[in-house]
Design an enzyme around this catalytic site. Structure first.
Site, PDB file in Angstrom:
ATOM      1  N   GLU A  27      59.625 133.041  11.316  1.00 25.36           N
ATOM      2  CA  GLU A  27      59.553 134.368  11.920  1.00 25.36           C
ATOM      3  C   GLU A  27      60.177 135.442  11.037  1.00 25.36           C
ATOM      4  O   GLU A  27      59.675 136.553  10.948  1.00 25.36           O
ATOM      5  CB  GLU A  27      60.225 134.361  13.304  1.00 25.36           C
ATOM      6  CG  GLU A  27      59.440 133.606  14.369  1.00 25.36           C
ATOM      7  CD  GLU A  27      58.062 134.191  14.616  1.00 25.36           C
ATOM      8  OE1 GLU A  27      57.822 135.363  14.288  1.00 25.36           O
ATOM      9  OE2 GLU A  27      57.202 133.465  15.134  1.00 25.36           O
ATOM     10  N   TYR A 121      61.782 141.336  18.972  1.00 26.28           N
ATOM     11  CA  TYR A 121      60.582 140.531  18.741  1.00 26.28           C
ATOM     12  C   TYR A 121      60.946 139.113  18.313  1.00 26.28           C
ATOM     13  O   TYR A 121      60.485 138.126  18.901  1.00 26.28           O
ATOM     14  CB  TYR A 121      59.651 141.154  17.672  1.00 26.28           C
ATOM     15  CG  TYR A 121      58.709 140.114  17.171  1.00 26.28           C
ATOM     16  CD1 TYR A 121      57.585 139.769  17.903  1.00 26.28           C
ATOM     17  CD2 TYR A 121      58.992 139.370  16.013  1.00 26.28           C
ATOM     18  CE1 TYR A 121      56.752 138.736  17.506  1.00 26.28           C
ATOM     19  CE2 TYR A 121      58.174 138.337  15.612  1.00 26.28           C
ATOM     20  CZ  TYR A 121      57.052 138.034  16.359  1.00 26.28           C
ATOM     21  OH  TYR A 121      56.253 136.996  15.972  1.00 26.28           O
ATOM     22  N   ASP A 139      54.477 142.598  18.851  1.00 25.18           N
ATOM     23  CA  ASP A 139      54.403 142.838  17.409  1.00 25.18           C
ATOM     24  C   ASP A 139      53.170 143.690  17.152  1.00 25.18           C
ATOM     25  O   ASP A 139      52.562 144.201  18.082  1.00 25.18           O
ATOM     26  CB  ASP A 139      54.346 141.507  16.655  1.00 25.18           C
ATOM     27  CG  ASP A 139      52.983 140.863  16.776  1.00 25.18           C
ATOM     28  OD1 ASP A 139      52.319 141.066  17.824  1.00 25.18           O
ATOM     29  OD2 ASP A 139      52.552 140.178  15.840  1.00 25.18           O
TER      30      ASP A 139
END
Length: 316
Positions: A27, A121, A139
């Site tokens: 991520e 996020y 996102d």
DNA sequence: AAACCGTGGAA
DNA sequence: TTTCCAAGGTT
């Protein structure tokens, strides 16, 4: 959506595991970075640092070397700080569930939020994907899909629209399988609901979409781009190159680069273009014969140093 | 709140 | 060629 996702999802390295550490690393790398770019970096990284402990033990310079070329370099520094924070404060939260079923504690959304480099996020992504926590994410993909499906025409940059998107994401979250749901929306944005030429005919949401194929989301006023030309010198001596170290803060902090051409003569050997956020740079590389050592410069073997992509390219 | 922080691929 | 922008976060 989950049905469409299971049928069409790409086989990505970080989808082959539920290891929260691996998902966390992926991520961070994926922030503002394309999947195809990340894949080789991710695989090298996981080979070098298979666990948080391995990452926490490693010297920062080693991570930075592996990060070279990926961009947004504070991400690597934050990953390192966070790994040390995690290894000391939450020693059991990243255990992988194995056959032996070690005890695995649970780092919740708010716990992830405390780590440097992990925002709303990323915390939601890790919590939902690795732990199936009921956390929403927004996102770029989600914003685009939602903007079209719900015909949101206000600028996505405005706080009001942001709130609306996050509220929407939370309201649509299923009771279970949130990780899969979140990834499904992102994957739809990545494969079908594209920024240009969206494949509406293949979209599982076409029956519900209020603005199919529209040029959404509205990103607001576009930023001004300034063009700059930089002349740098390439001076070699044996296996060494004349380099200068950038300041420890700001743009490309602490990285080594070719020094600016300071009024001496040389031969133009290469010009390449690079872009840094709102700047578009034409880098002109001049080969120079340099006698001594100009102030602020050093003769260095570039192999182990960390250099900006364009300057690294200039050496090849 | 607006600006900053990289890079490379696609249109 | 130029423009856009990708699984954002921090200040």
């Amino acid at each position: 959506m989950p049905r469409w996702y299971r049928r069409h999802k790409r086989d990505l390295p970080w989808r082959r595991t539920l290891d929260p550490y691996a998902i966390w690393v992926s991520e961070i790398m994926l922030q503002q970075t394309r999947v195809e770019t990340v894949i080789p970096y991710y695989e090298r990284w996981m080979r070098a640092f298979p666990t948080v402990e391995a990452l926490a033990r490693a010297p920062l310079s080693r991570l930075q070397k592996l990060w070279e070329g990926l961009g947004y370099y504070t991400r690597a520094r934050n990953l390192h700080r966070a790994a040390r924070q995690l290894a000391s404060k939450h020693p059991r939260c990243l255990l992988v569930e194995s056959g032996e079923s070690k005890e695995r504690s649970f780092l919740r959304f708010t716990g992830w939020m405390e780590l440097p480099g992990v925002g709303r996020y990323t915390a939601g992504a890790i919590a939902s994907i690795a732990f199936d926590e009921r956390a929403a994410i927004v996102d770029g993909n989600v914003a685009r899909v939602f903007a079209r499906v719900f015909n949101i025409r206000d600028s996505v940059k405005s706080p009001a629209t942001q709130r609306r998107l996050w509220t929407l994401a939370e309201s649509l979250l299923p009771l279970r399988g949130c990780g899969e749901f979140n990834q499904a929306v992102m994957e739809l944005g990545a494969l079908v609901c594209l920024p240009s030429n969206p494949q509406c005919a293949a979209c599982p949401l076409r029956w519900a979409c209020k603005a199919p194929g529209d040029a959404l989301p509205n990103r607001g006023p576009k930023q001004q781009i300034q063009r700059v030309t930089e002349d740098v010198m390439l001076a070699r001596r044996g296996g060494k190159v004349l380099l200068r170290r950038r300041p420890a803060t700001g743009l490309l902090a602490g990285m080594w680069e070719l020094p600016p051409l300071d009024g001496r003569r040389g031969r133009l050997v290469l010009t390449l273009r690079c872009a840094i956020t709102n700047r578009r740079i034409t880098l002109r590389v001049w080969r120079c014969a340099v006698r001594g050592t100009p102030s602020g410069c050093h003769w260095m073997s570039p192999g182990r140093l960390i250099m900006p992509a364009a300057h690294r390219q200039a050496l090849a």
